[in-house]
Design a protein around this motif. Structure first.
Motif, mmCIF file in Angstrom:
data_model
loop_
_atom_site.group_PDB
_atom_site.id
_atom_site.type_symbol
_atom_site.label_atom_id
_atom_site.label_comp_id
_atom_site.label_asym_id
_atom_site.label_seq_id
_atom_site.Cartn_x
_atom_site.Cartn_y
_atom_site.Cartn_z
ATOM 1 N N LEU A 282 40.833 -26.303 -88.838
ATOM 2 C CA LEU A 282 40.599 -26.537 -87.343
ATOM 3 C C LEU A 282 40.118 -27.582 -87.040
ATOM 4 O O LEU A 282 38.799 -27.737 -87.502
ATOM 5 N N GLU A 283 40.687 -28.363 -86.184
ATOM 6 C CA GLU A 283 40.116 -29.683 -85.688
ATOM 7 C C GLU A 283 39.821 -29.573 -84.325
ATOM 8 O O GLU A 283 40.794 -29.254 -83.583
ATOM 9 N N TYR A 284 38.693 -30.006 -83.806
ATOM 10 C CA TYR A 284 38.367 -29.755 -82.366
ATOM 11 C C TYR A 284 37.668 -30.964 -81.861
ATOM 12 O O TYR A 284 37.000 -31.686 -82.716
ATOM 13 N N LEU A 285 37.541 -31.297 -80.527
ATOM 14 C CA LEU A 285 37.315 -32.448 -79.942
ATOM 15 C C LEU A 285 35.830 -32.422 -80.045
ATOM 16 O O LEU A 285 35.101 -31.512 -79.778
ATOM 17 N N ASP A 286 35.118 -33.823 -80.053
ATOM 18 C CA ASP A 286 33.633 -34.054 -79.824
ATOM 19 C C ASP A 286 33.737 -34.421 -78.506
ATOM 20 O O ASP A 286 34.299 -35.480 -78.010
ATOM 21 N N ARG A 287 33.009 -33.589 -77.299
ATOM 22 C CA ARG A 287 33.031 -33.951 -76.016
ATOM 23 C C ARG A 287 31.972 -33.203 -75.435
ATOM 24 O O ARG A 287 31.057 -32.471 -76.028
ATOM 25 N N TRP A 288 31.445 -33.856 -74.288
ATOM 26 C CA TRP A 288 30.347 -33.361 -73.525
ATOM 27 C C TRP A 288 30.739 -31.995 -72.927
ATOM 28 O O TRP A 288 31.878 -31.806 -72.582
ATOM 29 N N ARG A 289 29.738 -31.064 -72.700
ATOM 30 C CA ARG A 289 29.787 -29.882 -71.905
ATOM 31 C C ARG A 289 29.869 -30.114 -70.649
ATOM 32 O O ARG A 289 28.773 -30.241 -69.825
ATOM 33 N N LEU A 290 31.072 -30.254 -69.824
ATOM 34 C CA LEU A 290 31.446 -30.334 -68.366
ATOM 35 C C LEU A 290 32.023 -29.144 -68.068
ATOM 36 O O LEU A 290 32.972 -28.759 -68.672
ATOM 37 N N GLU A 291 31.000 -28.332 -67.114
ATOM 38 C CA GLU A 291 31.476 -27.135 -66.727
ATOM 39 C C GLU A 291 31.467 -27.028 -65.132
ATOM 40 O O GLU A 291 30.804 -27.702 -64.462
ATOM 41 N N VAL A 292 32.260 -26.275 -64.582
ATOM 42 C CA VAL A 292 32.326 -25.924 -63.091
ATOM 43 C C VAL A 292 31.236 -25.028 -62.640
ATOM 44 O O VAL A 292 31.088 -24.025 -63.529
ATOM 45 N N LYS A 293 30.592 -25.576 -61.639
ATOM 46 C CA LYS A 293 29.490 -24.305 -61.220
ATOM 47 C C LYS A 293 30.064 -22.920 -60.736
ATOM 48 O O LYS A 293 31.256 -23.097 -60.018
ATOM 49 N N ASP A 294 29.614 -21.913 -60.765
ATOM 50 C CA ASP A 294 30.138 -20.796 -60.327
ATOM 51 C C ASP A 294 30.479 -21.027 -58.837
ATOM 52 O O ASP A 294 31.628 -20.344 -58.480
ATOM 53 N N GLU A 295 29.582 -21.617 -58.183
ATOM 54 C CA GLU A 295 30.014 -21.443 -56.505
ATOM 55 C C GLU A 295 31.053 -22.539 -56.251
ATOM 56 O O GLU A 295 31.560 -22.446 -55.085
ATOM 57 N N ASP A 296 31.635 -23.334 -57.333
ATOM 58 C CA ASP A 296 32.605 -24.241 -56.991
ATOM 59 C C ASP A 296 33.886 -24.151 -57.719
ATOM 60 O O ASP A 296 34.698 -24.701 -57.506
ATOM 61 N N ILE A 297 34.030 -22.655 -58.321
ATOM 62 C CA ILE A 297 35.116 -22.469 -58.829
ATOM 63 C C ILE A 297 36.429 -22.281 -57.902
ATOM 64 O O ILE A 297 37.592 -22.840 -58.324
ATOM 65 N N ALA A 298 36.221 -21.748 -56.774
ATOM 66 C CA ALA A 298 37.153 -21.701 -55.732
ATOM 67 C C ALA A 298 37.803 -23.170 -55.420
ATOM 68 O O ALA A 298 39.093 -23.136 -55.289
ATOM 69 N N LYS A 299 36.704 -23.903 -55.136
ATOM 70 C CA LYS A 299 37.052 -25.326 -54.577
ATOM 71 C C LYS A 299 37.670 -26.113 -55.917
ATOM 72 O O LYS A 299 38.879 -26.749 -55.600
ATOM 73 N N PHE A 300 37.422 -25.893 -56.949
ATOM 74 C CA PHE A 300 38.054 -26.652 -58.188
ATOM 75 C C PHE A 300 39.387 -26.000 -58.370
ATOM 76 O O PHE A 300 40.435 -26.702 -58.484
ATOM 77 N N ASN A 301 39.730 -24.703 -58.272
ATOM 78 C CA ASN A 301 41.077 -23.893 -58.066
ATOM 79 C C ASN A 301 42.072 -24.461 -56.963
ATOM 80 O O ASN A 301 43.402 -24.570 -57.364
ATOM 81 N N ARG A 302 41.359 -24.958 -56.119
ATOM 82 C CA ARG A 302 42.323 -25.564 -54.905
ATOM 83 C C ARG A 302 42.406 -27.081 -55.237
ATOM 84 O O ARG A 302 43.170 -27.860 -54.287
ATOM 85 N N GLY A 303 41.977 -27.649 -56.222
ATOM 86 C CA GLY A 303 42.367 -29.116 -56.542
ATOM 87 C C GLY A 303 41.280 -29.813 -56.037
ATOM 88 O O GLY A 303 41.493 -31.268 -56.023
ATOM 89 N N GLU A 304 40.074 -29.436 -55.347
ATOM 90 C CA GLU A 304 39.110 -30.390 -54.843
ATOM 91 C C GLU A 304 38.107 -30.775 -55.871
ATOM 92 O O GLU A 304 37.867 -30.152 -57.076
ATOM 93 N N LEU A 305 37.753 -32.081 -56.000
ATOM 94 C CA LEU A 305 36.816 -32.609 -57.053
ATOM 95 C C LEU A 305 35.381 -31.954 -56.613
ATOM 96 O O LEU A 305 34.814 -31.729 -55.515
ATOM 97 N N VAL A 306 34.537 -31.615 -57.851
ATOM 98 C CA VAL A 306 33.425 -30.803 -57.903
ATOM 99 C C VAL A 306 32.508 -31.564 -58.958
ATOM 100 O O VAL A 306 32.905 -32.225 -59.844
ATOM 101 N N ILE A 307 31.117 -31.835 -58.566
ATOM 102 C CA ILE A 307 30.100 -32.080 -59.539
ATOM 103 C C ILE A 307 29.911 -31.225 -60.412
ATOM 104 O O ILE A 307 29.601 -30.049 -60.304
#
Length: 829
Positions: A282-307
């Motif tokens: 199994l080969e998987y990506l080396d990448r930074w942990r970029l996660e959506v804040k809980d309070e921004d999930i709805a905005k993210f799902n609407r296609g809005e950019l989030v920090i």
């Protein structure tokens, strides 16, 4: 009491033999008790733990962090909190300072996961492997555990326990002062220099520092060496090694599985717990942990950019010259546009570090900080390594090494590739704004590596060559769809192409790759993400703008995935490039010299011209015997591997004959030679020609030509045809009767030498494990190669014997060539 009652009869019996029973009984009971106490008391051992104050005295210097590190009288101690036993830690071994001739500092030598375990009055340091795994719940897990026993790297007697008994003290001096191979110079480094042993009296610990999430140990190692790369009179090699021990996260990041159609640095495991009928990697990506804040999930799902919850932050080393800092920052934040494609804004930012007055504890060694480190070094380079969690691929930190002399590389590249049309490049010293833009470009490229992206050498072929002369197109798209290609600067653009862009930017492929690797797919497992990831790839299948092509080292089999090239036709692009070099060479003296200065810049820039011309020859010659490699999944139509079309290979051969094998007189400038050298011009041309000749007559290329003819018949460029075309071009004077000049004589002898080599060349092994090195397997004695070479030698001998005309030196050369060919065909006389 029970023991006394058992022993009484024996004591009473003894009374009758000796004096009064009562007296003996009383005396013997006392003696027996004393003897028992003496025999049951454990003898003190010098390795037993001692009181804390006896080990860590008031004279110790203590550094609190992940472990508390104590130093005392040139000895070093770790005080390990009990909470960190059995936690996994990543040990990264790098050479921080190196001997001359042994590469450059910063190179990673080893990486391993460690676990500290307490076993009674010992602490054991074990090496943990994640190469093979299986889920705990599966029966096969026991077999995996049995075949994956964690080796012991080192054991330490416990020196003391803390006063509150929550931590354990061990001495680690020997761990770093002795020859623990996995923490020192690795074996592959030792063999070429004939290293036999560690010179302990010349090895020592420089320092050990502790930070909240890591411990950094620097130690100097001196090895006895039979073949040191420098300072041979010492018979030793001394290097400074840095060992970073980093605490791995308890909360594991979700993996994202690799797909070869999108280039990425990866980690991997062999999982025996899958349903496949064989072990599967199994080969998987080396990448930074970029996660959506809980309070921004709805905005993210609407296609809005989030920090993101945690941004990627790069600090600029305090040592960086002030005038270059803003350009390095711009290169870092240029990637924000790519992360916007992944749904994040301000995902990556650049900062100045706090001043020493603001935070005296701040240091680039602290794993919490990723830093662009400015190194005062003559090395003309920059590189962007990263450290990742082998369990998930999570990038934990990255330090970009920025060597001061990278500017000399940029100056040479920009000059030789753009000076024909660009007044800003027509001098050896660029304006700060020009150099700053070049620094920004390199900064962005190196940051791309730290985000997980490897070189994408298959990117630049997406653009038609003529589009690189179009100002509107290049202003919008740059010189390639990816800044991770080595598509440096626009050498195709010609005088009069006003407004044309000269370098790449963060391109279409870069935005696509970052989005593919980082865009969160919420509420799914890594396995459940796969259909979505495949869908994202298939949306752009067949579009060359979104193509990934591997970097190739050694034998280049895919000419559409080369370093330093531009456009979709190497012959046309190189033709434009040579036109520009022909403009530059007559101007070199004017553009590189100043009154009162020497000719060092002239010599350097003429060297860059030679190197650039040599690159063009490589770009073209690699089409001969070439095979295109376009990665595809099983549900995509078409072949992954396709031979370069016959007419394209024949065009490449004609280009090499007319631009290189016919002496490139424009390169031979006596006015330049008179100023930079007392000899060497003839051999310089010979070297250029021989490199390309040997490349064309490489075993792998010749074998691939044979395979293509076998499968495709007359549609293929046959090995015998290629060799015949090569011979006829190199020896064209034999037909025309023209004089053979010095340069051509050298080339023709090189051709005979290469034929001689092929008659005795050893077999060549096939593919390697590295994705960058792909050799073609060749059995030279049983393939067609020697038969074709023998036929070529006989044809050449016949042409030499029939040759007429030419001056005296030409006739001498022809006679000598006949002798050389005869010696190859009849080695025993």
């Amino acid at each position: 009491m029970k023991q006394i009652s058992i022993k009484l009869p024996l004591i009473v019996l003894a009374c009758f033999i000796a004096i009064s029973c009562s007296t003996v009984k009383k005396t013997d009971t006392s003696t027996a008790t004393a003897d028992k106490s003496k025999s049951s008391a454990k003898k003190p051992n010098k390795n037993d733990p001692k009181p804390y104050d006896k080990v860590i005295t008031k004279d110790a210097k203590s550094d609190k962090g992940l472990f508390t590190v104590h130093s005392l009288d040139n000895s070093f101690f770790y005080e390990i909190p009990d909470s960190l036993f059995d936690r996994e830690m990543l040990m990264v071994t790098r050479i921080s300072k190196t001997a001359s001739g042994l590469g450059f500092g910063g190179g990673k030598q080893n990486e391993q996961v460690l676990r500290w375990q307490k076993k009674g009055n010992k602490v054991v340091l074990r090496v943990v492997s994640y190469n093979v795994v299986a889920a705990d719940s599966l029966p096969v897990n026991e077999a995996v555990a049995n075949s994956n026993f964690e080796p012991v790297l080192y054991t330490f007697p416990v020196k003391a326990f803390s006063k509150d008994s929550t931590s354990t003290v061990i001495e680690v001096t020997d761990l770093f002062e002795k020859d623990v191979k996995s923490l020192g110079l690795p074996q592959f480094r030792r063999k070429p220099y004939k290293i036999t042993r560690l010179e302990s009296d010349k090895s020592y610990i420089e320092n050990i520092k502790s930070y909240p999430k890591n411990i950094e140990a620097r130690h100097v190692k001196t090895y006895a060496a039979g073949n040191p790369p420098s300072n041979s009179s010492t018979g030793t090699i001394s290097i400074e090694i840095n060992n970073s021990m980093i605490l791995l996260p308890e909360n594991l990041m979700k993996r994202r599985y690799f797909d070869e159609r999108v280039g990425w640095f990866t980690s991997n495991q062999t999982d025996y717990g899958l349903e496949d009928q064989k072990s599967k990697t199994l080969e998987y990506l080396d990448r930074w942990r970029l996660e959506v804040k809980d309070e921004d999930i709805a905005k993210f799902n609407r296609g809005e950019l989030v920090i993101p919850k945690k941004q990627i932050v790069y600090y600029i080393d305090r040592a960086t010259p002030e005038k270059w800092r803003k350009y390095i920052k711009q290169g870092i934040e240029d990637w924000q546009v790519a992360f916007e494609a992944a749904g994040f804004k301000e995902a990556i930012i650049a900062k100045d570090p706090p001043t020493e007055a603001e935070d005296p504890e701040w240091t680039p060694e602290d794993v919490r900080y990723s830093v662009v480190r400015y190194l005062a070094s003559p090395i003309p380079n920059a590189n962007g390594p990263h450290v990742s969690d082998p369990r998930t691929g999570e990038i934990l930190e990255s330090d970009i090494n920025w060597y001061h002399n990278v500017m000399s590389l940029l100056r040479g590249w920009f000059f030789v590739q753009t000076a024909a049309i660009n007044p800003d490049a027509q001098s050896p010293q660029f304006k700060d704004e020009v150099m700053g833009r070049l620094i920004r470009f390199v900064s962005a490229h190196e940051v791309g590596h730290t985000l997980g992206l490897p070189h994408n050498m298959g990117s630049s072929v997406a653009y038609p060559v003529e589009k690189l002369r179009d100002a509107k197109f290049t202003q919008e798209f740059g010189t390639a769809p990816s800044i991770m290609d080595y598509a440096r600067f626009n050498y195709v653009a010609q005088p009069g192409d006003e407004g044309v862009a000269l370098m790449p930017n963060i391109g279409i492929y870069d935005k696509y790759a970052i989005s593919w690797g980082y865009k969160p797919i919420l509420n799914t497992t890594a396995e459940e993400e796969k259909p979505t990831l495949n869908k994202w790839i298939m949306e752009h299948a067949g579009d060359p703008m979104y193509r990934f092509g591997h970097q190739q080292v050694g034998d280049v089999h895919d000419p559409s995935s080369q370093t330093e090239d531009l456009g979709d036709n190497a012959m046309l692009a190189s033709e434009y490039g040579i036109k520009n070099l022909k403009i530059i060479v007559p101007k070199l003296i004017e553009w590189t010299t100043e009154a009162g200065e020497d000719y060092d810049d002239l010599q350097e820039m003429y060297g860059h011209v030679i190197s650039q011309f040599n690159r063009y020859m490589g770009h073209v010659s690699n089409n001969i015997g070439g095979v295109y490699e376009y990665y595809k999944a099983a549900d995509q139509p078409g072949a992954v591997y396709t031979p370069v079309p016959r007419d394209h290979q024949e065009e490449a051969m004609a280009f090499i004959q007319s631009n290189l094998f016919e002496t490139p007189d424009w390169l031979i400038d006596k006015a330049i030679f008179d100023r930079i050298e007392y000899s060497g011009s003839i051999d310089r041309v010979r070297g250029l020609q021989v490199r390309t000749l040997n490349n064309i007559m490489g075993l792998g290329k010749m074998q691939r030509l044979t395979e293509a003819e076998t499968y495709n018949g007359d549609e293929a460029y046959a090995l015998s045809e290629m060799m015949s075309d090569l011979r006829k071009g190199i020896w064209s004077e034999l037909r025309t009767g023209k004089n053979i000049d010095t340069y051509r004589r050298n080339l023709q002898r090189a051709h005979i030498d290469r034929l001689a080599y092929l008659m005795t060349a050893e077999n060549q092994s096939g593919r390697t494990r590295s994705p960058y090195v792909k050799r073609t397997a060749v059995n030279t004695s049983q393939s067609d190669i020697r038969a074709v070479v023998r036929a070529e030698l006989k044809s050449l001998r016949g042409a030499l014997r029939s040759a007429r005309g030419g001056d005296s030196m030409s006739r001498i050369h022809i006679a000598d060539a006949i002798e050389r060919v005869d010696a190859i065909l009849n080695p025993n006389g």
